[in-house]
Design a protein around this motif. Structure first.
Motif, mmCIF file in Angstrom:
data_model
loop_
_atom_site.group_PDB
_atom_site.id
_atom_site.type_symbol
_atom_site.label_atom_id
_atom_site.label_comp_id
_atom_site.label_asym_id
_atom_site.label_seq_id
_atom_site.Cartn_x
_atom_site.Cartn_y
_atom_site.Cartn_z
ATOM 1 N N LEU A 33 0.845 -1.193 0.000
ATOM 2 C CA LEU A 33 0.000 0.000 0.000
ATOM 3 C C LEU A 33 0.880 1.243 0.000
ATOM 4 O O LEU A 33 1.958 1.241 0.591
ATOM 5 C CB LEU A 33 -0.884 0.020 1.236
ATOM 6 C CG LEU A 33 -1.878 -1.119 1.372
ATOM 7 C CD1 LEU A 33 -2.608 -1.009 2.695
ATOM 8 C CD2 LEU A 33 -2.849 -1.107 0.226
ATOM 9 N N ILE A 55 -7.014 4.466 2.039
ATOM 10 C CA ILE A 55 -7.354 3.469 1.017
ATOM 11 C C ILE A 55 -8.614 2.725 1.436
ATOM 12 O O ILE A 55 -8.757 2.333 2.595
ATOM 13 C CB ILE A 55 -6.212 2.430 0.867
ATOM 14 C CG1 ILE A 55 -4.898 3.094 0.503
ATOM 15 C CG2 ILE A 55 -6.582 1.353 -0.138
ATOM 16 C CD1 ILE A 55 -4.839 3.655 -0.885
ATOM 17 N N ARG A 56 -9.520 2.508 0.487
ATOM 18 C CA ARG A 56 -10.677 1.628 0.725
ATOM 19 C C ARG A 56 -10.239 0.218 0.351
ATOM 20 O O ARG A 56 -10.121 -0.113 -0.825
ATOM 21 C CB ARG A 56 -11.871 2.059 -0.107
ATOM 22 C CG ARG A 56 -12.524 3.340 0.409
ATOM 23 C CD ARG A 56 -13.917 3.496 -0.162
ATOM 24 N NE ARG A 56 -14.724 2.313 0.099
ATOM 25 C CZ ARG A 56 -15.561 2.187 1.137
ATOM 26 N NH1 ARG A 56 -15.694 3.156 2.000
ATOM 27 N NH2 ARG A 56 -16.273 1.094 1.283
ATOM 28 N N LEU A 57 -9.981 -0.606 1.354
ATOM 29 C CA LEU A 57 -9.449 -1.942 1.102
ATOM 30 C C LEU A 57 -10.376 -2.789 0.243
ATOM 31 O O LEU A 57 -9.918 -3.568 -0.590
ATOM 32 C CB LEU A 57 -9.162 -2.647 2.428
ATOM 33 C CG LEU A 57 -8.042 -2.037 3.271
ATOM 34 C CD1 LEU A 57 -7.951 -2.755 4.604
ATOM 35 C CD2 LEU A 57 -6.721 -2.077 2.531
ATOM 36 N N ASP A 58 -11.696 -2.641 0.430
ATOM 37 C CA ASP A 58 -12.627 -3.476 -0.333
ATOM 38 C C ASP A 58 -12.595 -3.171 -1.835
ATOM 39 O O ASP A 58 -13.083 -3.952 -2.633
ATOM 40 C CB ASP A 58 -14.041 -3.385 0.217
ATOM 41 C CG ASP A 58 -14.634 -1.993 0.172
ATOM 42 O OD1 ASP A 58 -13.892 -1.007 -0.017
ATOM 43 O OD2 ASP A 58 -15.855 -1.881 0.335
ATOM 44 N N LEU A 74 -9.705 -2.824 -3.524
ATOM 45 C CA LEU A 74 -8.428 -3.272 -4.071
ATOM 46 C C LEU A 74 -8.495 -4.620 -4.779
ATOM 47 O O LEU A 74 -7.598 -4.965 -5.532
ATOM 48 C CB LEU A 74 -7.365 -3.331 -2.968
ATOM 49 C CG LEU A 74 -6.979 -1.992 -2.354
ATOM 50 C CD1 LEU A 74 -5.956 -2.206 -1.247
ATOM 51 C CD2 LEU A 74 -6.442 -1.039 -3.412
ATOM 52 N N LEU A 102 -0.659 -7.594 1.521
ATOM 53 C CA LEU A 102 -0.381 -6.170 1.679
ATOM 54 C C LEU A 102 0.877 -5.925 2.504
ATOM 55 O O LEU A 102 1.619 -4.982 2.241
ATOM 56 C CB LEU A 102 -1.571 -5.466 2.325
ATOM 57 C CG LEU A 102 -2.911 -5.621 1.608
ATOM 58 C CD1 LEU A 102 -4.017 -4.939 2.391
ATOM 59 C CD2 LEU A 102 -2.834 -5.089 0.191
ATOM 60 N N LEU A 134 -5.430 -9.429 1.919
ATOM 61 C CA LEU A 134 -6.783 -9.121 1.476
ATOM 62 C C LEU A 134 -7.279 -10.274 0.619
ATOM 63 O O LEU A 134 -6.529 -10.798 -0.214
ATOM 64 C CB LEU A 134 -6.739 -7.818 0.667
ATOM 65 C CG LEU A 134 -8.031 -7.177 0.232
ATOM 66 C CD1 LEU A 134 -8.872 -6.798 1.437
ATOM 67 C CD2 LEU A 134 -7.715 -5.945 -0.607
ATOM 68 N N LEU A 140 -15.043 -7.214 5.133
ATOM 69 C CA LEU A 140 -15.155 -5.892 4.523
ATOM 70 C C LEU A 140 -16.412 -5.735 3.684
ATOM 71 O O LEU A 140 -16.921 -4.624 3.528
ATOM 72 C CB LEU A 140 -13.931 -5.621 3.638
ATOM 73 C CG LEU A 140 -12.575 -5.711 4.327
ATOM 74 C CD1 LEU A 140 -11.457 -5.609 3.303
ATOM 75 C CD2 LEU A 140 -12.450 -4.639 5.396
ATOM 76 N N LYS A 144 -15.564 -10.214 0.969
ATOM 77 C CA LYS A 144 -14.167 -9.802 1.016
ATOM 78 C C LYS A 144 -13.766 -9.680 2.474
ATOM 79 O O LYS A 144 -14.562 -9.276 3.318
ATOM 80 C CB LYS A 144 -13.964 -8.452 0.330
ATOM 81 C CG LYS A 144 -14.247 -8.493 -1.163
ATOM 82 C CD LYS A 144 -14.081 -7.127 -1.797
ATOM 83 C CE LYS A 144 -14.456 -7.186 -3.278
ATOM 84 N NZ LYS A 144 -14.344 -5.852 -3.913
ATOM 85 N N LEU A 192 -10.184 -8.948 5.258
ATOM 86 C CA LEU A 192 -8.804 -8.643 5.561
ATOM 87 C C LEU A 192 -8.384 -9.642 6.620
ATOM 88 O O LEU A 192 -9.056 -9.786 7.646
ATOM 89 C CB LEU A 192 -8.667 -7.214 6.091
ATOM 90 C CG LEU A 192 -7.234 -6.751 6.361
ATOM 91 C CD1 LEU A 192 -6.480 -6.605 5.031
ATOM 92 C CD2 LEU A 192 -7.240 -5.433 7.112
#
Length: 118
Positions: free
Chosen positions: A15, A21-24, A26, A39, A49, A72, A110, A112
């Motif tokens: 990252l 950042i919106r992880l969902d 990515l 990540l 992720l 997420l 999704k 993390l």
């Protein structure tokens, strides 16, 4: 060059620092698949992720470290030490080290996954 470093970070899965950042966003869902992107990978643990299409999952296994699942998007069914736990977006579940666990996606979801070595 800043642009070159950003491209290397994107290619490696890292990252960018000091950026929200919106992880969902990515990872996308891929029909019939499980997709992952590491990540952070360090000797003390990893942050990965995942996206799971409906019907996908991870078979029962154990790990020598604690794992924290943060959902997420969507919902997941985890079985930890024989106990089924349903979790949806915004919820987290701890999977203790050495305890058998598995995961199933009744719907696309999704997550993390944060693994910490003891």
């Amino acid at each position: 060059m800043k642009g070159d470093q950003e491209k290397r970070d994107a290619d490696s899965g890292r990252l960018p620092p000091a950026e929200a950042i919106r992880l969902d966003s990515l990872l996308q869902y891929v029909p019939g698949s499980v997709v992952s992107r590491t990540l952070i990978k360090r000797p003390v643990g990893t942050v990965t992720l995942f996206s799971f299409d409906a019907g996908q999952g991870l078979s029962e296994h154990t790990a020598p470290f604690d794992a924290l699942v943060q959902v997420l998007d969507g919902e997941a069914e985890l079985t930890i030490g024989g106990k089924t736990v349903k979790a949806e977006a915004g919820e987290s579940v701890l999977m203790p080290a050495g305890v058998p666990h598995s995961l199933h996606a009744p719907k696309p979801f999704k997550m993390l996954l944060v693994m910490v070595r003891g």
